[in-house]
Design a protein around this motif. Sequence first.
Motif, PDB file in Angstrom:
ATOM      1  N   PHE A 132       6.063   6.287   5.895  1.00 24.11           N
ATOM      2  CA  PHE A 132       6.774   5.792   4.719  1.00 24.11           C
ATOM      3  C   PHE A 132       6.672   6.766   3.562  1.00 24.11           C
ATOM      4  O   PHE A 132       7.631   6.972   2.816  1.00 24.11           O
ATOM      5  N   TRP A 133       5.509   7.383   3.389  1.00 22.36           N
ATOM      6  CA  TRP A 133       5.352   8.340   2.291  1.00 22.36           C
ATOM      7  C   TRP A 133       6.220   9.573   2.502  1.00 22.36           C
ATOM      8  O   TRP A 133       6.588  10.230   1.532  1.00 22.36           O
ATOM      9  N   ASN A 134       6.529   9.869   3.738  1.00 21.29           N
ATOM     10  CA  ASN A 134       7.384  11.025   4.025  1.00 21.29           C
ATOM     11  C   ASN A 134       8.871  10.668   3.981  1.00 21.29           C
ATOM     12  O   ASN A 134       9.717  11.530   4.238  1.00 21.29           O
ATOM     13  N   SER A 135       9.194   9.409   3.672  1.00 16.87           N
ATOM     14  CA  SER A 135      10.580   8.949   3.737  1.00 16.87           C
ATOM     15  C   SER A 135      11.226   8.746   2.376  1.00 16.87           C
ATOM     16  O   SER A 135      12.397   8.387   2.301  1.00 16.87           O
ATOM     17  N   ASP A 136      10.449   8.903   1.302  1.00 16.69           N
ATOM     18  CA  ASP A 136      10.995   8.786  -0.050  1.00 16.69           C
ATOM     19  C   ASP A 136      11.702   7.445  -0.248  1.00 16.69           C
ATOM     20  O   ASP A 136      12.855   7.381  -0.692  1.00 16.69           O
ATOM     21  N   ILE A 137      11.002   6.363   0.087  1.00 16.71           N
ATOM     22  CA  ILE A 137      11.548   5.016  -0.081  1.00 16.71           C
ATOM     23  C   ILE A 137      11.526   4.651  -1.564  1.00 16.71           C
ATOM     24  O   ILE A 137      10.513   4.830  -2.243  1.00 16.71           O
ATOM     25  N   PHE A 148       1.502   4.549   9.904  1.00 10.67           N
ATOM     26  CA  PHE A 148       2.651   3.883   9.288  1.00 10.67           C
ATOM     27  C   PHE A 148       2.808   4.324   7.837  1.00 10.67           C
ATOM     28  O   PHE A 148       3.913   4.645   7.384  1.00 10.67           O
ATOM     29  N   LEU A 149       1.704   4.358   7.098  1.00 12.81           N
ATOM     30  CA  LEU A 149       1.768   4.760   5.697  1.00 12.81           C
ATOM     31  C   LEU A 149       2.294   6.185   5.560  1.00 12.81           C
ATOM     32  O   LEU A 149       3.117   6.474   4.683  1.00 12.81           O
ATOM     33  N   GLU A 150       1.830   7.068   6.422  1.00 10.83           N
ATOM     34  CA  GLU A 150       2.290   8.462   6.364  1.00 10.83           C
ATOM     35  C   GLU A 150       3.799   8.550   6.579  1.00 10.83           C
ATOM     36  O   GLU A 150       4.494   9.317   5.900  1.00 10.83           O
ATOM     37  N   LEU A 161       0.835  -1.203   0.000  1.00 11.37           N
ATOM     38  CA  LEU A 161       0.000   0.000   0.000  1.00 11.37           C
ATOM     39  C   LEU A 161       0.867   1.249   0.000  1.00 11.37           C
ATOM     40  O   LEU A 161       0.578   2.230  -0.694  1.00 11.37           O
ATOM     41  N   ALA A 162       1.940   1.201   0.806  1.00 12.31           N
ATOM     42  CA  ALA A 162       2.845   2.346   0.875  1.00 12.31           C
ATOM     43  C   ALA A 162       3.549   2.552  -0.466  1.00 12.31           C
ATOM     44  O   ALA A 162       3.634   3.685  -0.971  1.00 12.31           O
ATOM     45  N   GLN A 163       4.033   1.479  -1.049  1.00  8.77           N
ATOM     46  CA  GLN A 163       4.766   1.594  -2.315  1.00  8.77           C
ATOM     47  C   GLN A 163       3.873   2.097  -3.443  1.00  8.77           C
ATOM     48  O   GLN A 163       4.307   2.876  -4.293  1.00  8.77           O
ATOM     49  N   GLU A 164       2.610   1.667  -3.449  1.00 11.50           N
ATOM     50  CA  GLU A 164       1.685   2.064  -4.505  1.00 11.50           C
ATOM     51  C   GLU A 164       0.938   3.351  -4.171  1.00 11.50           C
ATOM     52  O   GLU A 164       0.080   3.780  -4.938  1.00 11.50           O
ATOM     53  N   TRP A 165       1.228   3.946  -3.046  1.00 12.33           N
ATOM     54  CA  TRP A 165       0.589   5.188  -2.621  1.00 12.33           C
ATOM     55  C   TRP A 165      -0.940   5.049  -2.624  1.00 12.33           C
ATOM     56  O   TRP A 165      -1.659   5.882  -3.182  1.00 12.33           O
ATOM     57  N   VAL A 166      -1.413   3.998  -2.000  1.00 14.95           N
ATOM     58  CA  VAL A 166      -2.862   3.779  -1.906  1.00 14.95           C
ATOM     59  C   VAL A 166      -3.380   4.465  -0.641  1.00 14.95           C
ATOM     60  O   VAL A 166      -3.193   3.961   0.467  1.00 14.95           O
ATOM     61  N   ASN A 167      -4.018   5.587  -0.822  1.00  8.24           N
ATOM     62  CA  ASN A 167      -4.647   6.279   0.301  1.00  8.24           C
ATOM     63  C   ASN A 167      -6.137   5.970   0.282  1.00  8.24           C
ATOM     64  O   ASN A 167      -6.682   5.571  -0.746  1.00  8.24           O
TER      65      ASN A 167
END
Length: 268
Positions: A163-168, A159-161, A108-114
Amino acid sequence: PHCLKCQCETSHPQSILYQILNKEEQDETRWHPQYYHPCYSISSAGCPCEGNRKVVLRTPEVTCMRASEVLLKTITFIRNLPSFYHLPQEDQALLVQQCWAPLFVLGLAQEWVNFELKEISVPSLLKKILLNQSLTDSDKVENSSLGASLVDVQKMKNFLEKFWNSDICAKEYAYLKGIILFNPELPGLRFRHYVQTLQQEAQRTLMEFSSMMYNRNLGRFAWILGLLASLKAVNAETIAELFFRPILGEVNLNELLLETLYFKQDLL
């Protein structure tokens, strides 16, 4: 501003049924900004009934489809790992069944699923049923699901937030998924030492990549590993309830995952 009172703080001398039918109905709320209002904060509320609040997806027809795509990509990732198939099938099944939830959240984090949520108003649904009133389509969607724990879903969103703020990047996600999948701490593993070796290899590769990308600064590597620790709090039942029950019903998700994993690859 006036803070909303918790339902458990209200009392009425009449019967329980009277209280249910006459309780003031609260408007459905979006996840934000109200949930971040200082008077509506879960972390500061400390109310014993907070853990009983349930939510469903605001747009399940859209979000469930995206979630299904993420789950299929997660299974495809596992299928493309040759080292995974060096394990006996018992260990393969155990790893998939115990690790799919955190892998899915990473997806979900990698695909930016909000996704947006709405809280289930249980009293209002019960009121309509008891008064023999017709249910709207929205009510039927809510009533088809028991709802997921708001507290658990908020942990996942937090958790998703992060990761999205970490530019993985994609490579980091791949190494992190390997670290999550090959978990030697699972009880019942037959090839525990081999699984541990695979996890250590994924960790070493991630460390080398971070060192190369960030001028030998291992601070990011340590910080990302720390983020993974929060994935232990991910509740697989909450994920299944929120993203997959609306479309799969009572299907056993663990069995479905294994069937998909061993399905003919050219048909996927």
